[in-house]
Scaffold this motif. Sequence first.
Motif, PDB file in Angstrom:
ATOM      1  N   ALA A 293      -9.042  -3.095   5.550  1.00  0.00           N
ATOM      2  CA  ALA A 293      -9.244  -2.159   6.650  1.00  0.00           C
ATOM      3  C   ALA A 293      -8.592  -0.807   6.381  1.00  0.00           C
ATOM      4  O   ALA A 293      -8.537   0.041   7.271  1.00  0.00           O
ATOM      5  CB  ALA A 293      -8.688  -2.753   7.946  1.00  0.00           C
ATOM      6  N   ILE A 294      -8.095  -0.583   5.156  1.00  0.00           N
ATOM      7  CA  ILE A 294      -7.423   0.669   4.815  1.00  0.00           C
ATOM      8  C   ILE A 294      -8.341   1.487   3.918  1.00  0.00           C
ATOM      9  O   ILE A 294      -8.887   0.972   2.936  1.00  0.00           O
ATOM     10  CB  ILE A 294      -6.085   0.388   4.115  1.00  0.00           C
ATOM     11  N   GLY A 295      -8.507   2.762   4.249  1.00  0.00           N
ATOM     12  CA  GLY A 295      -9.400   3.605   3.461  1.00  0.00           C
ATOM     13  C   GLY A 295     -10.792   3.010   3.418  1.00  0.00           C
ATOM     14  O   GLY A 295     -11.361   2.621   4.435  1.00  0.00           O
ATOM     15  N   GLY A 296     -11.345   2.906   2.217  1.00  0.00           N
ATOM     16  CA  GLY A 296     -12.664   2.295   2.045  1.00  0.00           C
ATOM     17  C   GLY A 296     -12.611   0.795   1.854  1.00  0.00           C
ATOM     18  O   GLY A 296     -13.641   0.160   1.607  1.00  0.00           O
ATOM     19  N   GLY A 297     -11.413   0.223   1.924  1.00  0.00           N
ATOM     20  CA  GLY A 297     -11.273  -1.228   1.855  1.00  0.00           C
ATOM     21  C   GLY A 297     -11.160  -1.816   0.472  1.00  0.00           C
ATOM     22  O   GLY A 297     -11.151  -3.041   0.319  1.00  0.00           O
TER      23      GLY A 297
ATOM     24  N   VAL B  62       0.853  -1.182   0.000  1.00  0.00           N
ATOM     25  CA  VAL B  62       0.000   0.000   0.000  1.00  0.00           C
ATOM     26  C   VAL B  62       0.894   1.239   0.000  1.00  0.00           C
ATOM     27  O   VAL B  62       1.803   1.357   0.827  1.00  0.00           O
ATOM     28  CB  VAL B  62      -0.944   0.017   1.220  1.00  0.00           C
ATOM     29  N   PHE B  63       0.636   2.153  -0.929  1.00  0.00           N
ATOM     30  CA  PHE B  63       1.422   3.375  -1.075  1.00  0.00           C
ATOM     31  C   PHE B  63       0.617   4.534  -0.488  1.00  0.00           C
ATOM     32  O   PHE B  63      -0.436   4.905  -1.016  1.00  0.00           O
ATOM     33  CB  PHE B  63       1.743   3.626  -2.548  1.00  0.00           C
ATOM     34  N   HIS B  64       1.119   5.070   0.608  1.00  0.00           N
ATOM     35  CA  HIS B  64       0.464   6.186   1.278  1.00  0.00           C
ATOM     36  C   HIS B  64       1.106   7.481   0.795  1.00  0.00           C
ATOM     37  O   HIS B  64       2.335   7.615   0.799  1.00  0.00           O
ATOM     38  CB  HIS B  64       0.616   6.052   2.787  1.00  0.00           C
TER      39      HIS B  64
ATOM     40  N   TRP C 235      -9.297   5.888  -5.736  1.00  0.00           N
ATOM     41  CA  TRP C 235     -10.312   5.809  -6.789  1.00  0.00           C
ATOM     42  C   TRP C 235     -11.070   4.486  -6.749  1.00  0.00           C
ATOM     43  O   TRP C 235     -12.251   4.431  -7.103  1.00  0.00           O
ATOM     44  CB  TRP C 235      -9.675   6.035  -8.160  1.00  0.00           C
ATOM     45  N   GLU C 236     -10.420   3.441  -6.305  1.00  0.00           N
ATOM     46  CA  GLU C 236     -11.127   2.169  -6.162  1.00  0.00           C
ATOM     47  C   GLU C 236     -12.262   2.285  -5.136  1.00  0.00           C
ATOM     48  O   GLU C 236     -13.328   1.679  -5.300  1.00  0.00           O
ATOM     49  CB  GLU C 236     -10.157   1.069  -5.741  1.00  0.00           C
ATOM     50  N   ASP C 237     -12.037   3.075  -4.090  1.00  0.00           N
ATOM     51  CA  ASP C 237     -13.089   3.313  -3.104  1.00  0.00           C
ATOM     52  C   ASP C 237     -14.260   4.087  -3.696  1.00  0.00           C
ATOM     53  O   ASP C 237     -15.342   4.139  -3.098  1.00  0.00           O
ATOM     54  CB  ASP C 237     -12.537   4.089  -1.904  1.00  0.00           C
TER      55      ASP C 237
ATOM     56  N   ALA D 133       3.570  -2.977   3.718  1.00  0.00           N
ATOM     57  CA  ALA D 133       3.288  -4.346   3.281  1.00  0.00           C
ATOM     58  C   ALA D 133       2.162  -4.913   4.137  1.00  0.00           C
ATOM     59  O   ALA D 133       2.213  -4.847   5.365  1.00  0.00           O
ATOM     60  CB  ALA D 133       4.532  -5.216   3.401  1.00  0.00           C
ATOM     61  N   VAL D 134       1.136  -5.452   3.484  1.00  0.00           N
ATOM     62  CA  VAL D 134      -0.045  -5.923   4.209  1.00  0.00           C
ATOM     63  C   VAL D 134      -0.492  -7.275   3.677  1.00  0.00           C
ATOM     64  O   VAL D 134      -0.157  -7.669   2.550  1.00  0.00           O
ATOM     65  CB  VAL D 134      -1.213  -4.920   4.090  1.00  0.00           C
ATOM     66  N   ALA D 135      -1.270  -7.975   4.495  1.00  0.00           N
ATOM     67  CA  ALA D 135      -1.900  -9.224   4.054  1.00  0.00           C
ATOM     68  C   ALA D 135      -3.203  -8.935   3.334  1.00  0.00           C
ATOM     69  O   ALA D 135      -3.647  -9.701   2.478  1.00  0.00           O
ATOM     70  CB  ALA D 135      -2.143 -10.141   5.252  1.00  0.00           C
ATOM     71  N   SER D 136      -3.845  -7.823   3.692  1.00  0.00           N
ATOM     72  CA  SER D 136      -5.115  -7.420   3.106  1.00  0.00           C
ATOM     73  C   SER D 136      -5.238  -5.911   3.232  1.00  0.00           C
ATOM     74  O   SER D 136      -4.723  -5.319   4.179  1.00  0.00           O
ATOM     75  CB  SER D 136      -6.277  -8.097   3.837  1.00  0.00           C
TER      76      SER D 136
END
Length: 256
Positions: free
Chosen positions: A236-240, A163-165, A245-247, A230-233
Amino acid sequence: MSAQSGLNRRGFLTRISAAGGALLLGGCDQLSQSPTFRDILGKAEGATQRVQRFVLSHRSMAREFSESELSKHFKANGSINVEDASYQTMVRDGFANWRLKIDGLVERPTSLSLDELRRLPSRTQITRHDCVEGWSAIGKWKGAQLGPLLQSVGLKPNARYLVFHCADMMSPGAPYYESIDLIDAFHPQTILAYDMNEQTLPVPYGAPLRLRVERQLGYKMAKYVMRIEAVASFSAIGGGNGGFWEDRGYEWYAGI
Protein backbone atom coordinates in the motif's frame (compact mmCIF):
# COMPACT_ATOMS: atom_id res chain seq x y z
CA MET A 1 28.10 -16.23 -5.23
CA SER A 2 30.83 -16.93 -7.79
CA ALA A 3 31.57 -14.17 -10.26
CA GLN A 4 31.11 -16.85 -12.93
CA SER A 5 27.51 -17.55 -11.99
CA GLY A 6 25.00 -16.98 -14.75
CA LEU A 7 22.71 -15.50 -12.13
CA ASN A 8 25.24 -12.96 -10.95
CA ARG A 9 23.19 -9.77 -10.80
CA ARG A 10 25.93 -7.40 -11.89
CA GLY A 11 26.92 -9.66 -14.79
CA PHE A 12 23.30 -9.88 -15.88
CA LEU A 13 22.99 -6.11 -16.00
CA THR A 14 26.32 -5.80 -17.79
CA ARG A 15 24.92 -7.99 -20.57
CA ILE A 16 21.81 -5.82 -20.68
CA SER A 17 24.12 -2.80 -20.97
CA ALA A 18 26.06 -4.34 -23.83
CA ALA A 19 22.84 -5.02 -25.70
CA GLY A 20 21.35 -1.58 -25.08
CA GLY A 21 24.12 0.78 -24.09
CA ALA A 22 22.48 3.88 -25.47
CA LEU A 23 19.40 3.23 -23.35
CA LEU A 24 21.47 2.69 -20.22
CA LEU A 25 23.43 5.86 -20.80
CA GLY A 26 20.13 7.68 -20.93
CA GLY A 27 19.66 6.85 -17.26
CA CYS A 28 17.37 4.83 -15.05
CA ASP A 29 14.17 6.64 -16.04
CA GLN A 30 14.44 5.70 -19.70
CA LEU A 31 15.11 2.08 -18.79
CA SER A 32 12.02 1.96 -16.65
CA GLN A 33 9.87 2.86 -19.65
CA SER A 34 10.97 -0.20 -21.66
CA PRO A 35 8.39 -3.05 -21.42
CA THR A 36 11.03 -5.55 -22.58
CA PHE A 37 13.46 -4.48 -19.88
CA ARG A 38 10.77 -4.64 -17.20
CA ASP A 39 9.78 -8.13 -18.33
CA ILE A 40 13.40 -9.36 -18.26
CA LEU A 41 13.95 -7.99 -14.77
CA GLY A 42 10.72 -9.50 -13.50
CA LYS A 43 11.57 -12.97 -14.77
CA ALA A 44 15.12 -12.82 -13.41
CA GLU A 45 14.27 -11.53 -9.96
CA GLY A 46 12.85 -14.66 -8.39
CA ALA A 47 15.70 -16.90 -9.51
CA THR A 48 18.37 -14.38 -8.52
CA GLN A 49 16.99 -13.94 -5.02
CA ARG A 50 16.42 -17.64 -4.38
CA VAL A 51 19.87 -18.69 -5.59
CA GLN A 52 21.76 -15.93 -3.79
CA ARG A 53 19.93 -16.45 -0.52
CA PHE A 54 20.49 -20.23 -0.80
CA VAL A 55 24.19 -20.04 -1.67
CA LEU A 56 25.13 -17.18 0.65
CA SER A 57 24.85 -17.25 4.39
CA HIS A 58 22.70 -14.47 5.78
CA ARG A 59 25.89 -13.19 7.44
CA SER A 60 28.20 -13.44 4.41
CA MET A 61 30.06 -10.19 3.86
CA ALA A 62 30.42 -8.04 0.79
CA ARG A 63 34.05 -7.61 -0.23
CA GLU A 64 35.88 -4.78 1.52
CA PHE A 65 38.84 -2.92 0.06
CA SER A 66 41.95 -1.07 1.21
CA GLU A 67 42.50 2.68 1.47
CA SER A 68 44.74 2.52 -1.59
CA GLU A 69 41.84 1.21 -3.67
CA LEU A 70 39.50 4.13 -3.04
CA SER A 71 38.15 5.57 -6.29
CA LYS A 72 39.49 8.98 -7.26
CA HIS A 73 36.03 9.89 -8.54
CA PHE A 74 32.75 8.60 -7.12
CA LYS A 75 29.82 9.65 -9.28
CA ALA A 76 26.95 11.36 -7.45
CA ASN A 77 24.11 10.06 -9.58
CA GLY A 78 20.35 10.24 -9.15
CA SER A 79 19.24 13.18 -7.02
CA ILE A 80 22.17 15.41 -6.11
CA ASN A 81 20.16 17.96 -4.15
CA VAL A 82 16.74 18.47 -2.59
CA GLU A 83 14.83 21.59 -3.60
CA ASP A 84 12.43 21.49 -0.64
CA ALA A 85 12.73 24.72 1.36
CA SER A 86 12.75 22.96 4.75
CA TYR A 87 15.60 20.71 3.61
CA GLN A 88 17.60 23.70 2.36
CA THR A 89 17.11 25.34 5.76
CA MET A 90 18.49 22.22 7.43
CA VAL A 91 21.52 22.30 5.12
CA ARG A 92 22.25 25.91 6.10
CA ASP A 93 21.93 24.95 9.78
CA GLY A 94 24.26 22.00 9.43
CA PHE A 95 21.32 19.64 10.03
CA ALA A 96 21.24 20.70 13.69
CA ASN A 97 17.44 20.38 13.76
CA TRP A 98 17.18 17.32 11.50
CA ARG A 99 15.78 14.17 13.08
CA LEU A 100 15.38 10.62 11.84
CA LYS A 101 11.91 9.28 12.60
CA ILE A 102 11.54 5.54 13.28
CA ASP A 103 7.98 4.24 13.48
CA GLY A 104 5.51 1.73 12.12
CA LEU A 105 5.59 -1.75 13.62
CA VAL A 106 7.97 -0.93 16.46
CA GLU A 107 7.44 -1.08 20.20
CA ARG A 108 9.12 2.25 20.91
CA PRO A 109 8.68 4.80 18.08
CA THR A 110 11.40 7.40 18.30
CA SER A 111 13.31 10.13 16.53
CA LEU A 112 17.04 10.72 16.66
CA SER A 113 19.24 13.69 15.93
CA LEU A 114 22.40 13.33 13.89
CA ASP A 115 24.49 13.67 17.04
CA GLU A 116 22.49 10.88 18.68
CA LEU A 117 23.03 8.64 15.66
CA ARG A 118 26.75 9.31 15.83
CA ARG A 119 26.80 7.98 19.39
CA LEU A 120 25.24 4.64 18.42
CA PRO A 121 27.25 1.49 17.55
CA SER A 122 28.92 2.26 14.23
CA ARG A 123 30.86 0.57 11.48
CA THR A 124 33.42 1.85 8.97
CA GLN A 125 33.78 -0.04 5.69
CA ILE A 126 35.38 0.42 2.27
CA THR A 127 33.10 -1.14 -0.31
CA ARG A 128 32.26 -1.05 -4.00
CA HIS A 129 29.11 0.67 -5.18
CA ASP A 130 27.69 -1.03 -8.30
CA CYS A 131 25.21 1.03 -10.30
CA VAL A 132 22.52 -0.35 -12.60
CA GLU A 133 23.87 2.05 -15.24
CA GLY A 134 27.01 -0.10 -15.48
CA TRP A 135 29.63 1.82 -13.46
CA SER A 136 31.26 1.04 -10.12
CA ALA A 137 33.21 3.04 -7.54
CA ILE A 138 34.88 2.28 -4.22
CA GLY A 139 34.16 4.50 -1.24
CA LYS A 140 34.70 4.58 2.50
CA TRP A 141 31.58 4.81 4.63
CA LYS A 142 30.94 5.24 8.33
CA GLY A 143 27.54 5.06 9.94
CA ALA A 144 25.26 3.63 12.58
CA GLN A 145 24.67 -0.10 12.25
CA LEU A 146 21.01 -0.64 11.50
CA GLY A 147 20.64 -3.91 13.43
CA PRO A 148 21.40 -2.55 16.93
CA LEU A 149 19.20 0.47 16.22
CA LEU A 150 16.27 -1.81 15.37
CA GLN A 151 16.87 -3.82 18.53
CA SER A 152 16.70 -0.63 20.57
CA VAL A 153 13.26 0.31 19.22
CA GLY A 154 11.91 -3.25 19.30
CA LEU A 155 10.36 -4.67 16.15
CA LYS A 156 6.86 -6.06 16.52
CA PRO A 157 6.38 -9.75 15.55
CA ASN A 158 4.56 -8.90 12.31
CA ALA A 159 7.28 -6.56 11.00
CA ARG A 160 8.78 -7.97 7.79
CA TYR A 161 10.29 -5.01 5.93
CA LEU A 162 11.78 -1.58 6.49
CA VAL A 163 10.70 1.28 4.26
CA PHE A 164 13.06 4.26 3.92
CA HIS A 165 11.23 7.51 3.21
CA CYS A 166 13.44 10.19 1.68
CA ALA A 167 13.44 13.96 1.26
CA ASP A 168 14.07 14.04 -2.49
CA MET A 169 11.22 14.25 -4.98
CA MET A 170 12.09 12.42 -8.18
CA SER A 171 9.03 13.88 -9.88
CA PRO A 172 6.00 15.90 -8.65
CA GLY A 173 4.14 13.85 -6.08
CA ALA A 174 6.69 11.02 -6.16
CA PRO A 175 9.09 11.11 -3.19
CA TYR A 176 11.93 8.62 -3.30
CA TYR A 177 11.54 5.57 -1.12
CA GLU A 178 13.14 2.14 -0.81
CA SER A 179 12.71 -1.01 1.24
CA ILE A 180 14.69 -4.01 2.43
CA ASP A 181 13.79 -7.13 4.37
CA LEU A 182 15.00 -7.95 7.85
CA ILE A 183 17.72 -10.30 6.59
CA ASP A 184 19.51 -7.34 5.02
CA ALA A 185 18.47 -4.96 7.79
CA PHE A 186 20.34 -6.99 10.41
CA HIS A 187 23.38 -7.67 8.23
CA PRO A 188 26.48 -6.19 9.92
CA GLN A 189 27.43 -4.18 6.82
CA THR A 190 24.03 -2.50 6.57
CA ILE A 191 24.56 0.98 7.97
CA LEU A 192 23.01 4.43 8.01
CA ALA A 193 25.99 6.35 6.66
CA TYR A 194 26.72 9.88 7.86
CA ASP A 195 30.37 10.04 6.72
CA MET A 196 31.93 9.39 3.32
CA ASN A 197 35.67 9.15 2.76
CA GLU A 198 36.30 10.45 6.29
CA GLN A 199 34.23 13.60 5.75
CA THR A 200 30.69 14.50 6.73
CA LEU A 201 28.41 13.06 4.05
CA PRO A 202 28.08 15.71 1.31
CA VAL A 203 24.67 16.78 0.02
CA PRO A 204 25.09 15.24 -3.48
CA TYR A 205 25.67 11.85 -1.82
CA GLY A 206 22.59 12.00 0.41
CA ALA A 207 23.27 14.20 3.45
CA PRO A 208 22.68 13.91 6.25
CA LEU A 209 22.01 10.17 6.07
CA ARG A 210 21.94 7.44 3.45
CA LEU A 211 21.41 3.72 3.55
CA ARG A 212 24.28 1.39 2.69
CA VAL A 213 23.15 -2.17 2.01
CA GLU A 214 26.34 -3.50 0.50
CA ARG A 215 25.10 -6.73 -1.05
CA GLN A 216 22.68 -4.98 -3.39
CA LEU A 217 22.86 -2.55 -6.32
CA GLY A 218 23.15 1.18 -5.89
CA TYR A 219 19.51 2.11 -6.38
CA LYS A 220 18.74 0.36 -3.09
CA MET A 221 21.05 2.80 -1.26
CA ALA A 222 18.40 5.39 -0.40
CA LYS A 223 19.73 8.95 0.05
CA TYR A 224 18.34 11.83 2.14
CA VAL A 225 16.69 9.38 4.57
CA MET A 226 14.12 11.09 6.80
CA ARG A 227 12.05 8.23 8.17
CA ILE A 228 12.29 4.46 8.63
CA GLU A 229 8.97 2.66 8.79
CA ALA A 230 8.68 -1.00 9.84
CA VAL A 231 5.87 -2.71 7.93
CA ALA A 232 4.33 -6.13 7.36
CA SER A 233 3.89 -5.36 3.66
CA PHE A 234 4.76 -2.50 1.32
CA SER A 235 1.84 -3.19 -1.04
CA ALA A 236 0.00 0.00 0.00
CA ILE A 237 3.07 2.28 -0.16
CA GLY A 238 3.85 4.17 -3.35
CA GLY A 239 3.08 1.90 -6.29
CA GLY A 240 3.17 -1.17 -4.07
CA ASN A 241 6.43 -2.65 -5.36
CA GLY A 242 8.78 -1.63 -2.58
CA GLY A 243 10.61 1.34 -4.05
CA PHE A 244 10.56 4.30 -6.44
CA TRP A 245 12.41 2.47 -9.22
CA GLU A 246 10.68 -0.81 -8.47
CA ASP A 247 7.39 0.97 -9.19
CA ARG A 248 8.88 1.73 -12.60
CA GLY A 249 9.90 -1.82 -13.47
CA TYR A 250 13.10 -2.52 -11.54
CA GLU A 251 13.29 -5.62 -9.43
CA TRP A 252 12.85 -5.32 -5.68
CA TYR A 253 15.72 -7.67 -4.82
CA ALA A 254 18.88 -6.28 -6.43
CA GLY A 255 21.50 -8.64 -5.01
CA ILE A 256 25.02 -8.80 -6.43
